[in-house]
Motif scaffolding. Structure first.
Motif, PDB file in Angstrom:
ATOM      1  N   GLU A  35      20.500  61.021  46.403  1.00 41.53           N
ATOM      2  CA  GLU A  35      20.617  61.888  46.683  1.00 41.53           C
ATOM      3  C   GLU A  35      21.372  62.882  45.895  1.00 41.53           C
ATOM      4  N   GLN A  36      22.903  62.770  46.456  1.00 43.65           N
ATOM      5  CA  GLN A  36      23.812  63.219  46.128  1.00 43.65           C
ATOM      6  C   GLN A  36      24.075  62.990  44.831  1.00 43.65           C
ATOM      7  N   PHE A  37      23.860  62.276  44.360  1.00 44.86           N
ATOM      8  CA  PHE A  37      24.294  61.496  42.908  1.00 44.86           C
ATOM      9  C   PHE A  37      23.227  62.804  41.787  1.00 44.86           C
ATOM     10  N   LYS A  38      22.488  62.929  42.356  1.00 45.38           N
ATOM     11  CA  LYS A  38      21.301  63.571  41.888  1.00 45.38           C
ATOM     12  C   LYS A  38      21.991  64.772  41.863  1.00 45.38           C
ATOM     13  N   ASN A  39      22.316  65.198  43.050  1.00 47.09           N
ATOM     14  CA  ASN A  39      22.613  67.096  43.270  1.00 47.09           C
ATOM     15  C   ASN A  39      23.879  67.015  42.340  1.00 47.09           C
ATOM     16  N   TRP A  40      25.057  66.249  42.544  1.00 49.05           N
ATOM     17  CA  TRP A  40      26.205  66.056  41.825  1.00 49.05           C
ATOM     18  C   TRP A  40      25.913  66.714  39.887  1.00 49.05           C
ATOM     19  N   LEU A  41      25.122  65.581  39.311  1.00 52.00           N
ATOM     20  CA  LEU A  41      24.463  65.457  38.189  1.00 52.00           C
ATOM     21  C   LEU A  41      24.259  66.818  37.963  1.00 52.00           C
ATOM     22  N   GLY A  51      14.959  55.164  20.581  1.00 52.03           N
ATOM     23  CA  GLY A  51      16.638  54.855  20.988  1.00 52.03           C
ATOM     24  C   GLY A  51      17.221  56.208  21.852  1.00 52.03           C
ATOM     25  N   PRO A  52      16.175  57.223  22.049  1.00 53.94           N
ATOM     26  CA  PRO A  52      16.856  58.569  22.863  1.00 53.94           C
ATOM     27  C   PRO A  52      16.666  58.239  24.031  1.00 53.94           C
ATOM     28  N   LEU A  53      15.585  57.712  24.443  1.00 52.15           N
ATOM     29  CA  LEU A  53      15.398  57.505  25.851  1.00 52.15           C
ATOM     30  C   LEU A  53      16.287  55.854  26.449  1.00 52.15           C
ATOM     31  N   ILE A  54      16.512  54.601  25.240  1.00 51.21           N
ATOM     32  CA  ILE A  54      17.729  54.442  25.728  1.00 51.21           C
ATOM     33  C   ILE A  54      19.572  54.753  26.241  1.00 51.21           C
ATOM     34  N   SER A  55      19.441  55.610  25.282  1.00 54.01           N
ATOM     35  CA  SER A  55      21.124  56.269  24.975  1.00 54.01           C
ATOM     36  C   SER A  55      20.454  57.569  26.432  1.00 54.01           C
ATOM     37  N   TRP A  56      19.770  57.839  26.798  1.00 55.83           N
ATOM     38  CA  TRP A  56      19.659  58.474  28.526  1.00 55.83           C
ATOM     39  C   TRP A  56      20.173  57.744  29.820  1.00 55.83           C
ATOM     40  N   LEU A  57      18.933  56.061  29.939  1.00 51.09           N
ATOM     41  CA  LEU A  57      19.424  56.050  30.685  1.00 51.09           C
ATOM     42  C   LEU A  57      21.374  55.249  30.182  1.00 51.09           C
ATOM     43  N   SER A  58      21.251  55.008  29.701  1.00 51.36           N
ATOM     44  CA  SER A  58      22.695  54.481  29.549  1.00 51.36           C
ATOM     45  C   SER A  58      23.893  55.447  30.008  1.00 51.36           C
ATOM     46  N   TRP A  59      23.845  56.488  29.709  1.00 51.63           N
ATOM     47  CA  TRP A  59      24.692  57.811  29.898  1.00 51.63           C
ATOM     48  C   TRP A  59      24.168  58.347  31.144  1.00 51.63           C
ATOM     49  N   LEU A  60      23.171  58.250  32.441  1.00 51.60           N
ATOM     50  CA  LEU A  60      22.819  57.740  33.450  1.00 51.60           C
ATOM     51  C   LEU A  60      24.024  57.258  33.606  1.00 51.60           C
ATOM     52  N   TYR A  61      23.355  55.403  33.451  1.00 48.87           N
ATOM     53  CA  TYR A  61      23.756  54.683  34.597  1.00 48.87           C
ATOM     54  C   TYR A  61      25.769  55.140  33.935  1.00 48.87           C
ATOM     55  N   GLU A  62      26.538  55.941  33.762  1.00 50.60           N
ATOM     56  CA  GLU A  62      28.129  55.755  32.842  1.00 50.60           C
ATOM     57  C   GLU A  62      28.083  57.307  33.809  1.00 50.60           C
ATOM     58  N   LYS A  63      27.076  57.790  34.083  1.00 48.94           N
ATOM     59  CA  LYS A  63      27.592  59.192  35.187  1.00 48.94           C
ATOM     60  C   LYS A  63      27.475  58.205  36.786  1.00 48.94           C
ATOM     61  N   PHE A  64      26.482  57.737  37.497  1.00 53.01           N
ATOM     62  CA  PHE A  64      26.643  56.674  38.448  1.00 53.01           C
ATOM     63  C   PHE A  64      27.829  56.589  38.492  1.00 53.01           C
ATOM     64  N   ILE A  65      28.584  55.014  37.532  1.00 49.50           N
ATOM     65  CA  ILE A  65      30.461  54.821  37.464  1.00 49.50           C
ATOM     66  C   ILE A  65      30.677  56.664  38.214  1.00 49.50           C
ATOM     67  N   ARG A 105      31.037  69.472  39.991  1.00 49.81           N
ATOM     68  CA  ARG A 105      29.451  69.280  39.548  1.00 49.81           C
ATOM     69  C   ARG A 105      29.497  68.335  38.278  1.00 49.81           C
ATOM     70  N   GLY A 106      29.040  67.057  37.735  1.00 51.59           N
ATOM     71  CA  GLY A 106      29.158  65.978  36.769  1.00 51.59           C
ATOM     72  C   GLY A 106      28.427  65.901  35.411  1.00 51.59           C
ATOM     73  N   THR A 107      28.015  67.651  35.289  1.00 49.77           N
ATOM     74  CA  THR A 107      27.669  67.403  33.766  1.00 49.77           C
ATOM     75  C   THR A 107      27.804  69.002  32.718  1.00 49.77           C
ATOM     76  N   PHE A 108      27.768  69.186  32.655  1.00 48.53           N
ATOM     77  CA  PHE A 108      28.775  70.242  31.110  1.00 48.53           C
ATOM     78  C   PHE A 108      27.971  70.843  30.438  1.00 48.53           C
ATOM     79  N   ASP A 109      28.368  72.371  29.723  1.00 48.10           N
ATOM     80  CA  ASP A 109      27.020  73.237  29.050  1.00 48.10           C
ATOM     81  C   ASP A 109      26.883  72.938  28.048  1.00 48.10           C
ATOM     82  N   ASP A 110      27.931  71.786  27.622  1.00 49.36           N
ATOM     83  CA  ASP A 110      27.428  71.721  26.571  1.00 49.36           C
ATOM     84  C   ASP A 110      26.755  69.501  26.174  1.00 49.36           C
ATOM     85  N   ASP A 111      26.291  69.259  27.632  1.00 45.23           N
ATOM     86  CA  ASP A 111      26.196  68.032  27.788  1.00 45.23           C
ATOM     87  C   ASP A 111      24.334  68.459  27.714  1.00 45.23           C
ATOM     88  N   ILE A 112      24.181  67.469  26.285  1.00 43.63           N
ATOM     89  CA  ILE A 112      22.571  67.628  25.397  1.00 43.63           C
ATOM     90  C   ILE A 112      21.323  66.436  26.292  1.00 43.63           C
TER      91      ILE A 112
END
Length: 468
Positions: free
Chosen positions: A44-50, A98-112, A188-195
């Protein structure tokens, strides 16, 4: 002494490396022994930080329940880091777009990154707990913090550079660089230009299947993927065998076609080529040679009277002495002279004397064909590539040596094959004339007796110039 000092320094460095390695091994053993469990509060904290834009992700909130079900089924309570990594791997295999696979990889790297910042884990600890390479973890952290604070890019590159397994940067924690980055990275773990933070992943066709599969237990999910992998492997093997069989059939047909084509072409060439050689195939091989003795098969029946008559005739033939007269044909009067030197020196005397080619004693049939005239006639046979040039040389000699023509044929007349000369040459000039003529070309001189009465003091000379 310098060598001794260098040896001592190397020994001290090796001892310190061994101690460092012992400490590292003990840390790894402690980390591996201390089983880490991720709680639901961490997710939950990860979700809020993200700071995800759920409204955009769920398409204006229409698929909010679907996204919430995905999050709760994916991030289970009391789950280990490695099991979480396996869930991400299986989710990527289920997803086809492909976009869904990229989103999952991005989510895993953010959790690290979240684990590094909020769970106070070093690069080495994250690598061991999540079963990832240390350089991969350091690269993810470096890229994230450069976006947080681009001003400190050089410092961040230096801190997260992993040069070897004993690098001090492996034990780097967020507290070591927090004073340089500030509090923005922690809040905050995301940025304004993070699509990817606002991507509408719930609209992809494979999203419902992904949510459905992830709600299953992880063990059953593993089994499903193992069965799917086996089926896919079996299908690939069957397809491979089919392709091999088809290729073998095609190759067999090609070889068979080439073999028959070559044989047909060889027969065609054999029929077209004719060799000049004896052909014995027309013989009738069924016939065999049979020796027949005609006299042996005939029976001769003779009476005693006939036998006595045969004996009498044989006795008469044995004592008969018949002499047959051998006939000798007349010899030719033509004599070939090797050179002009064989011509007699004084032709007036030679006309009356006997030739050295005549027989001393004449008799038999030779006398009957011996000519009455003792005159000599000469024939000169010449061959030249330019007969006209020789003609222009012989004509002036006629006036010089007092030569006249024999008949009404003009000397040097052209006839088929060459030039024709029939001359009467004074005997006193005969040798000089023949010597002169024989120098114009290769000449062959023939000597013979003259037929009929000739003019006194002259000899007949026949010249034939053959054109080559």
């Amino acid at each position: 002494m310098p060598f001794m000092a260098l040896f001592i320094i190397i020994r001290m460095y090796s001892d310190s490396s061994q101690d460092r390695q012992k400490v590292t091994c003990s840390e790894e053993a402690g980390i591996a022994g201390n089983t880490m469990k991720l709680q639901r509060t961490d997710f939950e904290q990860f979700k809020n930080w993200l700071d995800l834009d759920i409204n955009s992700i769920a398409w204006e909130g229409r698929y909010a329940d679907s996204f919430s079900g995905f999050w709760n089924s994916f991030f289970k309570d009391e789950i280990g880091p490695r099991e979480l990594g396996e869930r991400f791997d299986y989710a990527k295999k289920i997803a086809k777009s492909g976009p869904l696979i990229s989103w999952l990889s991005w989510l895993y790297e953010k959790f690290i990154v979240y684990c590094f910042i909020h769970l106070d884990l070093s690069v080495r600890e994250i690598s061991l707990k999540f079963d990832l390479q240390e350089r991969y973890v350091a690269t993810i952290l470096r890229d994230h913090f450069i976006k947080v604070s681009p001003v400190h890019e050089d410092l961040i590159n230096d801190k997260f550079q992993i040069s070897n397994v004993n690098s001090d940067n492996l034990f780097l924690k967020y507290a070591d660089i927090e004073e340089h980055l500030g509090a923005d990275a922690k809040t905050r773990g995301t940025f304004d230009d993070d699509i990817l933070a606002n991507m509408e992943v719930t609209l992809y066709p494979d999203w419902p299947n992904l949510v459905k599969e992830l709600r299953k237990d992880i063990l059953s999910l593993k089994m499903d993927f193992e069965n799917l992998r086996r089926k896919a492997s079996f299908k690939k093997q069957v397809k491979f065998i089919q392709e091999v069989i088809i290729l073998l059939l095609i190759l067999s047909l090609i070889v068979f076609a080439l073999k028959n084509t070559n044989k047909w072409y060889e027969d065609y060439l054999v029929n077209k080529i004719t060799l000049f050689e004896p052909n014995f195939f027309w013989l009738d091989k069924s016939l065999t040679y049979q020796e027949q003795d005609i006299l042996a098969k005939q029976q001769i029946d003779l009476s005693n009277k006939e036998l006595d008559e045969l004996e009498r005739l044989e006795a008469q033939s044995l004592f008969t002495d018949e002499r047959t007269e051998t006939r000798y044909d007349p010899e030719s009067d033509v004599v070939v002279l090797d050179s002009v030197e064989n011509v007699p020196k004084t032709f007036s005397e030679a006309e009356t004397e006997q030739s050295e080619f005549e027989e001393n004693k004449k008799g038999g049939y030779r006398d009957s064909s011996y000519a009455v005239s003792n005159k000599k006639a000469y024939r000169i046979l010449m061959a030249s590539v330019d007969p006209e040039a020789i003609r222009t040389q012989i004509i002036p000699l006629m006036e010089k040596f007092g030569i006249t023509q024999v008949d009404n044929v003009k000397p040097g007349t052209k006839i088929p094959g060459g030039l024709y000369f029939n001359l009467r040459v004074p005997s006193k000039n005969l040798k000089d004339f023949m010597t002169k003529v024989s120098t114009y070309a290769e000449a062959t001189i023939f000597e013979s007796r003259s037929e009929g009465a000739d003019t006194a003091g002259k000899n007949r000379v026949f010249i034939w110039v053959k054109g080559i």
